[in-house]
Design a protein around this motif. Sequence first.
Motif, PDB file in Angstrom:
ATOM      1  N   GLN A  68      -3.788 -49.039 -26.588  1.00 29.76           N
ATOM      2  CA  GLN A  68      -3.276 -50.364 -26.231  1.00 29.76           C
ATOM      3  C   GLN A  68      -4.248 -51.427 -26.711  1.00 29.76           C
ATOM      4  O   GLN A  68      -5.473 -51.280 -26.581  1.00 29.76           O
ATOM      5  N   VAL A  70      -6.039 -54.447 -26.028  1.00 28.88           N
ATOM      6  CA  VAL A  70      -6.417 -55.217 -24.843  1.00 28.88           C
ATOM      7  C   VAL A  70      -7.534 -56.176 -25.207  1.00 28.88           C
ATOM      8  O   VAL A  70      -8.562 -55.774 -25.774  1.00 28.88           O
ATOM      9  N   ARG A  76      -5.474 -55.123 -17.342  1.00 29.72           N
ATOM     10  CA  ARG A  76      -4.665 -54.055 -17.941  1.00 29.72           C
ATOM     11  C   ARG A  76      -3.211 -54.233 -17.503  1.00 29.72           C
ATOM     12  O   ARG A  76      -2.911 -54.295 -16.310  1.00 29.72           O
ATOM     13  N   ARG A  79       2.325 -50.383 -19.628  1.00 30.14           N
ATOM     14  CA  ARG A  79       2.876 -50.182 -20.969  1.00 30.14           C
ATOM     15  C   ARG A  79       4.228 -49.483 -20.939  1.00 30.14           C
ATOM     16  O   ARG A  79       4.983 -49.536 -21.911  1.00 30.14           O
ATOM     17  N   GLY A 127      -5.024 -51.674 -12.494  1.00 31.53           N
ATOM     18  CA  GLY A 127      -4.457 -51.534 -13.829  1.00 31.53           C
ATOM     19  C   GLY A 127      -3.868 -50.150 -14.050  1.00 31.53           C
ATOM     20  O   GLY A 127      -4.530 -49.134 -13.791  1.00 31.53           O
ATOM     21  N   ASP A 129      -1.019 -47.778 -16.718  1.00 32.20           N
ATOM     22  CA  ASP A 129      -0.226 -47.736 -17.950  1.00 32.20           C
ATOM     23  C   ASP A 129       1.256 -47.505 -17.655  1.00 32.20           C
ATOM     24  O   ASP A 129       2.122 -47.936 -18.421  1.00 32.20           O
TER      25      ASP A 129
END
Length: 453
Positions: A68, A70, A76, A79, A127, A129
């Motif tokens: 990713q 960032v 974060r 996704r 954070g 994903d």
Amino acid sequence: MTFETLGLAPALLRALDEQGYTQPTPIQEQAIPLALEGHDLLAGAQTGTGKTAAFGLPLIQYLATTPQEVQRGAPRRPRALVLTPTRELAVQVHDSLRGYGKYLRIPSTTIYGGVGMGNQLDALRRGVDLVIACPGRLIDHLERRSVDLSGIEILVLDEADRMLDMGFLPSIKRILAKLPKQNRQTMLFSATFADPIRELALEFMREPKQIQVTPRNTVAETITHRVHPVDGSRKRDLLLHLLAQDSRLQTLVFARTKHGSDKLATFLEKSGIKTAAIHGNKSQGARQRALSDFKAGRINVLVATDIAARGIDIDQLPQVINFDLPMVAEDYVHRIGRTGRNGSTGQAISLVAQDEAKYLRAIVRLLNRDMDLRDVPGFEPQTPIRWGNSAPGKAELPGGERTPRRNGPQKHARRPHGDAPRHAHAGPKKHGGQRRDGGRSGGARQGQSRPAR
């Protein structure tokens, strides 16, 4: 074909092997290669066909192998987003994906209502994903600005037909408006594809590949269907009789209402059968405990309503009992889809009183298959089930034609054993190349062999 041939990463193959998965199901064979190539997918698959792995394995592999971008100091952002209709299904999907990705570092969380927001807020601040969410609670987080969906690269709508049935279409559209339109892969899984689902797909998907592995309203061939006619007042006693034949057998029992589920669970528990109820009025903690106890074998019977049962995924669940028949025939398919999964055998038993005959007839017509009708000795109904002028599954005869009744009382021989099978047929039998006329007008005599003509 094996999972090795589908192009999955070694870490995923290792986890699958440890869980005993060696052969992909048809939906996995078709969906995984397309998903790994980045295509949008419109996939038709019933519950119990392995669809979670069909979208979950490519999703995890993508997150693990695609870094990713960032910015330094930026929080974060998620996704990947999986939307599910119920919290039970959200928990089940999350557990499955964590199992598949046990050798990969994929931070994830679930978001659903019925519990406090504290743990969810903490996970989002740290954070993640991957987010598995129910639409209603996700909207709450969007309004609080506690979740940022602008970085979503993969979107999955699981059991889209059920989400629409539950009225989530406005929420789904609000969520879609927060997602990036470019560079996003979308996978939609649904048992049926009604017009609203197709319209939704055309609105937010890009040239999706279409997969259909199970026709609408099909059930596993490994499931046997049995119907026990019984007076409504004796249903509880018959259920207890059936369960007591093997009190260790795990059984999912469906009741129509929340109150009815609680009463039935209390009755069974007092009768010595380890039982719990699961429905929408239970707290999330209570629902999760009941489901966990059932999966672990600490309780043997779980009484559930239709909505609460979504997401119950138990390997080799041997038996489902319909204490109340569903009023919508399609719900029978969803109910019994809890058993007979991935090639295992299962049994679906329905306790049917006279006032439910119309529901049974609709179910048999929908499935277009025979059902085994048999009396249970000692529980033969006082009021015979009356099918009208046709047995379950048989179309009404044209022109109102009926077999004439004989005048005067008729004597009928009973079978020597009251539980000898009869059948509710899915359609008229052929005889000598001609269709047999008529059916019995009025009730079928209990204990007799009765073909549905």
